[in-house]
Scaffold this motif. Sequence first.
Motif, PDB file in Angstrom:
ATOM      1  N   ARG A  27      -1.689  -1.019   2.909  1.00  0.00           N
ATOM      2  CA  ARG A  27      -2.383  -1.836   1.918  1.00  0.00           C
ATOM      3  C   ARG A  27      -2.981  -0.926   0.851  1.00  0.00           C
ATOM      4  NH1 ARG A  27      -5.566  -0.997   6.174  1.00  0.00           N
ATOM      5  NH2 ARG A  27      -7.701  -0.356   5.753  1.00  0.00           N
ATOM      6  N   GLU A  74      -6.427 -15.286  -3.829  1.00  0.00           N
ATOM      7  CA  GLU A  74      -5.552 -15.175  -2.659  1.00  0.00           C
ATOM      8  C   GLU A  74      -4.310 -14.346  -2.961  1.00  0.00           C
ATOM      9  OE1 GLU A  74      -4.737 -18.766  -0.667  1.00  0.00           O
ATOM     10  OE2 GLU A  74      -3.224 -17.824   0.619  1.00  0.00           O
ATOM     11  N   TYR A  84      -5.252 -10.760  -3.006  1.00  0.00           N
ATOM     12  CA  TYR A  84      -5.505 -10.255  -1.655  1.00  0.00           C
ATOM     13  C   TYR A  84      -4.200  -9.991  -0.907  1.00  0.00           C
ATOM     14  CZ  TYR A  84      -7.432  -9.972   3.030  1.00  0.00           C
ATOM     15  OH  TYR A  84      -7.776  -9.544   4.274  1.00  0.00           O
ATOM     16  N   ARG A  85      -3.285 -10.920  -1.005  1.00  0.00           N
ATOM     17  CA  ARG A  85      -2.014 -10.728  -0.314  1.00  0.00           C
ATOM     18  C   ARG A  85      -1.253  -9.539  -0.877  1.00  0.00           C
ATOM     19  NH1 ARG A  85      -0.222 -15.003   2.917  1.00  0.00           N
ATOM     20  NH2 ARG A  85      -1.550 -16.833   2.719  1.00  0.00           N
ATOM     21  N   MET A 104      -2.748  -6.337   0.377  1.00  0.00           N
ATOM     22  CA  MET A 104      -2.412  -6.073   1.773  1.00  0.00           C
ATOM     23  C   MET A 104      -1.007  -5.530   1.906  1.00  0.00           C
ATOM     24  SD  MET A 104      -4.566  -6.360   4.084  1.00  0.00           S
ATOM     25  CE  MET A 104      -6.296  -6.523   3.817  1.00  0.00           C
ATOM     26  N   ARG A 105      -0.142  -5.919   0.980  1.00  0.00           N
ATOM     27  CA  ARG A 105       1.228  -5.423   1.048  1.00  0.00           C
ATOM     28  C   ARG A 105       1.380  -4.109   0.293  1.00  0.00           C
ATOM     29  NH1 ARG A 105       4.058 -10.401   0.279  1.00  0.00           N
ATOM     30  NH2 ARG A 105       6.068  -9.349   0.278  1.00  0.00           N
TER      31      ARG A 105
END
Lengths: 336, 149
Positions: free
Chosen positions: A281, B117, B120-121, B124-125
């Motif tokens: 991340r 959102e 955030y995604r 995370m990736r």
Amino acid sequence: MAPAQRCPLCRQTFFCGRGHVYSRKHQRQLKEALERLLPQVEAARKAIRAAQVERYVPEHERCCWCLCCGREVRKHLSHGNLTVLHGGLLEHLASPEHKKATNRFWWENKAEFQMKEKFLISSQDYARFKKSMVKGLDSYEEKEDEVVKEMAAQIREVEHSRRELVRSVLEPQAVPDPEEGSSALGSWKGTNSQVASASQQPSYLDLPPAPELDWMETGQPLTFIGHQDTPGIGNIHSGATPPWMVQDEEYSSGNQQIGPSYEEFLKEKEKQKLKKLPPDRVGANFDHNTSTSVGWLPSFGRVWNNGRRWQSRHQFKTEAAARSKQSHKEKKPNVS
Amino acid sequence: MSFLLPKLTSKKEVDQAIKSTAEKVLVLRFGRDEDPVCLQLDDILSKTSSDLSKMAAIYLVDVDQTPVYTHYFDISYIPSTVFFFNGQHMKVDYGSPDHTKFVGSFKTKQDFIDLVEVIYRGAMRGKLIVQSPIDPQNIPKYDLLYQDI
């Protein structure tokens, strides 16, 4: 075109009628088959003169395939514990039906005439074989008797030598232990000499206690480190507190909890959660806890940037310096 | 409504906010509390802050009190919203000329929630730039002026 016929030798169907038998292939097959059978018959023929009798072994159940009769035949004759080698085959070869079958086989397959004789055994030969068989049986019995006698002699010898050994060992042991109830020993010995051949057990019992005492006395002496009874401190026998239960002076103040405190436990929980997050991340290796200087700027790819993101900070700093210089220049004429 | 959200008044406080937010999207609103568009935006931010508490941390920054960041982030229109994740700046392609920040207010609360959102995604990736889920019609229009013009 002749009707379809099957040749068992070649294991093929042929349409040539009578012509097949004269073909090269068939003759070749025939030759090979006879060559396979010949050694067996020769071995049986040799056995006519000198019949061998042996002890029965499961291998003697083997069968031989008789080409002419087209069936399996027992090779060796076995009865009870004994076997006559090649007996079964000889019997079969001498039988009249085998003779008939062999003649037929030769006529049908057009094999060589001279070869036929080799595969047959006359009845005289068979009679001769029977005689030699009887002889063989007798000699076998004699041999067996001899072997048994030899074994018995061996066993007797071994026992005798063992007895001698026991007696020789027992005598020197009785001398160096006069304290050990010599009267008992003496009485044992007396009974032993009387009951020499029958009971060997008492002599065996005497041997273990004598060598044990010998070893205990002649070992290395142990180091003596002094008497351990100081009058003030008790020990295990008097029921004093064990040393590991005595309170140390360091622990006397403060709480004496073992293990991590509550905050540490919460931190551990957070760390566990962190482990579950994906490792690639953004900013996974960002150090949150180190203190930052006054001039620290975050990683920000600016709008009017002329290079890569990590160069943006540098560019900003140079621009800031240039701007402050300009403002200085502007301010000065105002002041003055 | 802006008194419900925490305020940052100095560079040091902003630095601390950036450094201390861990594993959550950091939303920094640059503007003035009295400005009407700012008020609209602050309203949306405060109403959604509790729902997004696990994903995002929202702070209000006054542009007059942090000139360093006003220059560093090239803030020429207010309100401007800048997104960070773990100390790294996140860029979002809204269909507007400037990807580094969101200029203006959101039309609905849902727009903002969707945007957070997506950020955030993407974070995370391991993505530093993501595509905005907001309808381009709802994005405020502005002209990007080059600073030296």
